[in-house]
Design a protein around this motif. Sequence first.
Motif, short mmCIF file in Angstrom:
data_model
loop_
_atom_site.label_atom_id
_atom_site.label_comp_id
_atom_site.label_asym_id
_atom_site.label_seq_id
_atom_site.Cartn_x
_atom_site.Cartn_y
_atom_site.Cartn_z
N HIS A 77 1.73 5.16 2.87
CA HIS A 77 1.05 5.18 1.57
C HIS A 77 -0.21 4.33 1.64
O HIS A 77 -0.13 3.10 1.74
N LEU A 78 -1.35 4.97 1.56
CA LEU A 78 -2.65 4.32 1.67
C LEU A 78 -3.11 3.92 0.27
O LEU A 78 -3.37 4.78 -0.57
N GLU A 79 -3.22 2.63 0.04
CA GLU A 79 -3.58 2.14 -1.29
C GLU A 79 -5.10 2.15 -1.49
O GLU A 79 -5.76 1.12 -1.56
N HIS A 80 -5.63 3.36 -1.57
CA HIS A 80 -7.06 3.54 -1.75
C HIS A 80 -7.31 4.98 -2.19
O HIS A 80 -6.37 5.80 -2.22
N ILE A 81 -8.59 5.30 -2.51
CA ILE A 81 -8.93 6.66 -2.92
C ILE A 81 -9.59 7.46 -1.79
O ILE A 81 -9.84 8.64 -1.93
N PHE A 131 -11.54 1.19 6.47
CA PHE A 131 -11.00 0.39 7.57
C PHE A 131 -9.83 -0.51 7.16
O PHE A 131 -8.75 -0.42 7.74
N LEU A 132 -10.03 -1.36 6.18
CA LEU A 132 -9.00 -2.35 5.84
C LEU A 132 -7.71 -1.72 5.31
O LEU A 132 -6.63 -2.10 5.75
N VAL A 166 -12.20 -8.66 13.25
CA VAL A 166 -13.37 -8.09 13.95
C VAL A 166 -14.17 -7.22 12.99
O VAL A 166 -15.41 -7.31 12.93
N VAL A 167 -13.47 -6.36 12.24
CA VAL A 167 -14.14 -5.48 11.28
C VAL A 167 -14.88 -6.29 10.22
O VAL A 167 -16.01 -5.98 9.85
N ASP A 168 -14.24 -7.36 9.73
CA ASP A 168 -14.87 -8.24 8.74
C ASP A 168 -16.18 -8.82 9.28
O ASP A 168 -17.20 -8.85 8.58
N VAL A 169 -16.14 -9.31 10.52
CA VAL A 169 -17.32 -9.92 11.13
C VAL A 169 -18.43 -8.88 11.31
O VAL A 169 -19.60 -9.15 11.01
N ALA A 227 -21.13 -5.62 -0.94
CA ALA A 227 -20.82 -7.02 -0.61
C ALA A 227 -19.46 -7.43 -1.18
O ALA A 227 -18.69 -8.13 -0.53
N LEU A 228 -19.16 -6.99 -2.40
CA LEU A 228 -17.87 -7.31 -3.02
C LEU A 228 -16.71 -6.75 -2.19
O LEU A 228 -15.65 -7.38 -2.08
N MET A 229 -16.92 -5.58 -1.59
CA MET A 229 -15.85 -4.95 -0.81
C MET A 229 -15.75 -5.50 0.60
O MET A 229 -14.65 -5.77 1.09
N TYR A 230 -16.89 -5.72 1.27
CA TYR A 230 -16.86 -6.01 2.70
C TYR A 230 -17.19 -7.44 3.09
O TYR A 230 -17.14 -7.78 4.27
#
Length: 314
Positions: A172-176, A180-181, A199-202, A257-260
């Motif tokens: 179950h993917l909690e997104h629309i 990545f996250l 790594v993805v965050d950086v 920016a708020l998301m990533y």
Amino acid sequence: MENANQTTAHEFIFSAFPYSWRDSVICFVLLLLIYAFIVVGNVVIITVVQMNIHLHTPMYFFISALSFLEIWYTTATIPKMLSCLLREKSISLNGCLLQMYFFHSTGISEVCLLTAMAFDRYLAICSPLHYSTIMTPKLCAWLTLGCCVCGFVTPLPEIAWISTLPFCGSNHLEHIFCDFLPVLRLACTDTQAILMIQVVDVVHAVEIITAVTLIFMSYVGIVAVILRIRSTEGRRKAFSTCVSHLTVFLLFFGSVALMYLRFSATYSLFWDTAIALAFAVVSPFFNPIIYSLRNKEIKEAIKKHMSQANIFFS
């Protein structure tokens, strides 16, 4: 797939969509209208720029390139959202990887293009005498190509890494849409998944901060030159050429920016969904409005072609 809550990396189920049929239909109609407006609005901008010779300038070349990318940026996610609202709310692993790739590749291309547009405005205002010799059609084409190459190459390592991960827990993917996250949280190798998230965050932080820094530096130079202009009308005219780009930049980068750039911070499903809609749907919806209604030359060109069409059909 063994049962509703287990997956062998073949399928994910989106859990952020409304399950009420009434709510789903309302969301479907609203999203369909927004998507149609985005596509039509951007096609109109591209067509108007191509059909009017006086709009064949670097600024409008970049605006039409941004409009082209915007169509594909929204097409990477919205059609699947529309399908999930009325049909089964699932996506295959391969489909998920493809969606992530095209969403991020077009998104990063837009980020690079917005940065190139800031450079274009900087040259136009700070070096007007050398602008036409520096910002040639050839350079514009190379900058746009470079933005697309950067955009379509950058996400490849992340997509390749994620494709090697096993997904043996909840599907179950909690997104629309696939991102990545949310996808990495479903990986059942905790240590590797945590490392991947870091790594993805950086990577995202470097991309966003680099673009914001370059755009900020361009506008520092622009503002310094504008403040030296003695006449109020001159300052207003100089700044008006940057307003549309600055508005799009703030709208897009603010939500991105708020998301990533949150790193270890977590939001509720509601806020995750709201922020995702802001940069995946709302920002692209406003871009054609900003670049047409706030741009005198494009407005006049649209009115001209509409009047010609009325004469033709009458």
